[in-house]
Motif scaffolding. Sequence first.
Motif, short mmCIF file in Angstrom:
data_model
loop_
_atom_site.label_atom_id
_atom_site.label_comp_id
_atom_site.label_asym_id
_atom_site.label_seq_id
_atom_site.Cartn_x
_atom_site.Cartn_y
_atom_site.Cartn_z
N PHE A 155 0.83 -1.21 0.00
CA PHE A 155 0.00 0.00 0.00
C PHE A 155 0.87 1.26 0.00
N ALA A 156 1.97 1.22 0.73
CA ALA A 156 2.86 2.38 0.77
C ALA A 156 3.49 2.64 -0.59
N ILE A 157 3.87 1.59 -1.29
CA ILE A 157 4.50 1.74 -2.61
C ILE A 157 3.49 2.28 -3.63
N LEU A 158 2.30 1.71 -3.67
CA LEU A 158 1.33 2.07 -4.70
C LEU A 158 0.60 3.37 -4.41
N THR B 30 2.71 9.64 -15.69
CA THR B 30 3.43 10.26 -14.58
C THR B 30 3.45 9.36 -13.35
N VAL B 31 2.39 8.58 -13.15
CA VAL B 31 2.36 7.65 -12.01
C VAL B 31 3.37 6.54 -12.21
N VAL B 32 3.41 5.97 -13.42
CA VAL B 32 4.38 4.92 -13.72
C VAL B 32 5.80 5.48 -13.60
N ALA B 33 6.01 6.69 -14.12
CA ALA B 33 7.34 7.30 -14.08
C ALA B 33 7.83 7.50 -12.65
N HIS B 34 6.91 7.79 -11.74
CA HIS B 34 7.28 7.96 -10.33
C HIS B 34 7.98 6.72 -9.79
N HIS B 35 7.48 5.54 -10.14
CA HIS B 35 8.08 4.29 -9.67
C HIS B 35 9.38 3.99 -10.42
N LEU B 36 9.41 4.27 -11.69
CA LEU B 36 10.65 4.05 -12.46
C LEU B 36 11.78 4.92 -11.91
N LEU B 37 11.46 6.16 -11.59
CA LEU B 37 12.48 7.08 -11.06
C LEU B 37 12.93 6.63 -9.67
N ALA B 38 12.00 6.18 -8.85
CA ALA B 38 12.35 5.75 -7.50
C ALA B 38 13.26 4.54 -7.51
N ALA B 39 13.08 3.68 -8.52
CA ALA B 39 13.90 2.48 -8.61
C ALA B 39 15.11 2.67 -9.50
N LEU C 282 12.12 16.99 -15.99
CA LEU C 282 13.54 16.84 -16.30
C LEU C 282 14.08 15.50 -15.81
N ASP C 283 13.61 15.05 -14.66
CA ASP C 283 14.05 13.72 -14.16
C ASP C 283 13.63 12.61 -15.12
N CYS C 284 12.42 12.71 -15.64
CA CYS C 284 11.94 11.70 -16.59
C CYS C 284 12.80 11.70 -17.85
N LEU D 19 8.31 7.34 -20.18
CA LEU D 19 9.00 8.46 -19.54
C LEU D 19 8.87 9.74 -20.35
N LEU D 20 8.92 9.65 -21.67
CA LEU D 20 8.76 10.84 -22.50
C LEU D 20 7.35 11.41 -22.37
#
Length: 930
Positions: A275-278, A353-362, A390-392, A373-374
Amino acid sequence: MGIVAGGIGAELFERDEEMKILMDGLAAAQRREGGVVLIGGGPGVGKTALLDVFLRRAADAGAQVFSASGSVSVTGHELAVIKELFLGPEEEETVRAATRSSEGVAEFEDRLFAAMHRETRRRPVVIAVDDVQLADAASLRCLLYLVRRLRTAPVMMVLSESTGPHALPPAFHAELLRHPQARQLRLLPLSRDGVADVIQHHVDTDETSELVADFHAVSGGNPLLVHALLADSRDARRLDPRQPSRAVASTAFTKAALAWAYRDEAELFDVTCGFAILGESATPALVACLVGRGADAVKQVMTALDTAGLLEGGAFRDDAVGKAILEHADAVTKANLRRRAALLLHDDGAPATVVAHHLLAASVTEPWAGRTLLTAAEKAMEEGREELSLDCLRLAGQSARTERERAAVVMARVKIGWQIDPRLVAPWLDALVGALDEGHLKGGDAAWVVKHLAWHGRFGAAGEVLAALSAKPYAGDPRVEDELLVVRHWLRQTCPAVDTNAPGTATRSLRREPQPRHVSPSSYAVELLGTVLAEGPQDHTVAMAEEILRGCRYNETNVEALEAALLTLLYADRPDRALFWCDVLLQQAGAPATGTVVAILSGVRAEVALRQGMLPAAEGFARGALSAISLPGWGVAIGAPLSALVMATTVSGKSGVAGAWLNQSVPEGMFETRHGLLYTHARGHYHLAVDRPAAALEDFLTCGGLAAEWGMDTPTFLPWRTSAAQAHLALGNPREARALVREQLARPGGSTSWARGVSLRLLAATSELDQRPALLRESINLLEAGGSQVELIRALADRSQALHALGAPAKARMVARHARAVADNCGADPLFRRLFRDEVHEGDSGSEGVEGEGEGSSSLTAAERRVTALAAVGHSNREIGRKLFITKSTVEQHLTRVYRKLGVRSRAELSDLFVGTNMGTGAERLARTS
């Protein structure tokens, strides 16, 4: 102010009713009426605290207390809880031997009850088991055995059960609750009032209400977390007394989160991490897939978290809770969870943007992640989240595998970087041109390479790209041609030399047979701007520009379309409409006022304010435009906001400030653009202000030559002829000045209110003295109808001087008063004082100057003003009397006094005196309403 240092008590809050039920049960046991109480609730709601306080009170009341706790670590051990309750280490072998058979277990239970019965002869007994759902099966059987014999025994049993993946067997629940004295308590999180009770002794009373809302929002009323927040907030306040009082989630909060999430129950911790991750994306099915647990276990944990007050809408009610949980997971586990969450959400169609948040965190570079990401970078930019964008892009660059993918990332960097600050684009231009040469750019992206090169002054490269776009692989691509049409129009109105010098492309689009094509707002708008610059104002261009703007919204329309449509209105002599739409778009932009689009719109707004003569607004918007992005980021376009700033400060008498801005380094290529014309024109006026008319004339004539060469020679855009005429007058060349003014009057757009008003003022300056009042009167009327407040003040000043020279000081003073009112309205007091130096001096000395009250309209009575207003617009004495309900004789008496006070001798002089003044406007209103 703030959280007061001191200990945090362990007292109970909002548990009076539950404690009363427990104490009633104890009283019943003392009357030899045994009973059982089952306390349930989510993790951390205070079951253990309630049980502990009750057991202390029971002991104080003389009861014999036996207590134990269930645990996953001992679930597989026979009678582990019973041993903890009643037996010492020396009796373990006896128990082990007795429980090897069913007969032995029964015998053990009988012996246990007999021993307890002997104990109850002296005092009542309380048996308490915390987290009973984690007790071993043999212990649960023994507890049920005792429950069946409690009806007439002075024994009270208190069990606490935590909601979660481990639950008591249904048979145990059923047997337990069949007891006639069984009670079930359900503990809930604290209410806001309960949270207030917890913290009120630890904070200043005037801050309690704000802190209660803050604490309750973060903790959900979970007592364990409330106390932890209070401890963290107290420590933070102690370290920095200046820190405002607020809920601080730090060390204690993290430990508290671990205390209820890691209760020897792996499922609870794993699912909680899910739950914390998602976060807000969490659903039972997604969490189950993410952590590899069954759907039932997930639902049970979800129920536990909900009853603990920690969930809201299926997600943690505050990010601090999830963050605290994840601090206890190791880095590898978190990275794996993030990677799996990204893939699950991607496959589930979640926003990029939601998917990118997890990609960036990992920090993962999955093969499928590049396009996501684009897309996320573009969406984040639309939402104003520049850092995320910019991070994406950075991660997308790492995940690119092919040249085409790398080209797509470079193009995205350029697009998004340009929106943030074009300075970010410069390092990628060479890579962009390389991708274009290799044919890796798609569709319209290829055409916009030209604009980015031109913006940064790389005109040669821009011309080469224009030529390249006519050859393979882009020739005939309709998407390239549609966007290229917009770019070419933009070039012609901005950097005309680039388009005309591009080899083999100058007339290509014009030679082709007309074909149906997609026409965008950008294409329409830049074509309209070109029409206005070349042909002057036309009604249909104004209508089309407004139509484009009505269909546009900030961040949804190319800034090229917005800028071109706004400038079309401005150069079509409709600054009022340009002002309206500028303000609408800037309001949509919101805060913070940064970024390229805001910079460009603010620059246009400054130009509009300058055209209207609103000097403080022009200076403010110009400064805002220059601060919205870096100065290097403006590229060759920096001439536009700089010109507005230099003009505004020059006219305001701040020549030192204007000179400092002119000393700023500008790109050499700027002078080959429309922006360079505006800059050079503003510099010319600065030269005039500091008494360098020869340098000013050179600047104005340079502007004129380039404007004519580029097809932009309209006075509503660049009134270089009247500016050069002012320089000629300063040099003592009235004939040359007069010729330039007449040229301007004959140009397309020269007859508009603003352009003609300025021209007539300068024409008057080159005319005989007796001809000037009439010319200036017409100039004032035109400028009042739709011109610049600054130019109106100048025309009024010239008329006042002419009237003084012709021996009409009263009229001159009336005109000066009008100019005073205009200057106050537009913030041009320094200009007024400079132009009306003599009148200001007389007013300051107390005589009949512009500031005096001795003569002029200010000395008229209210009745005299009404009569004068109607007479000034041509009404006869009889008509005036009828309108004001007075006799003709009274009208004549009023007019006689008015003539004397104002120094006029006839109605014609009276009318001439009030033309172009505030009283003249009032006369018109009075005539209409009387």
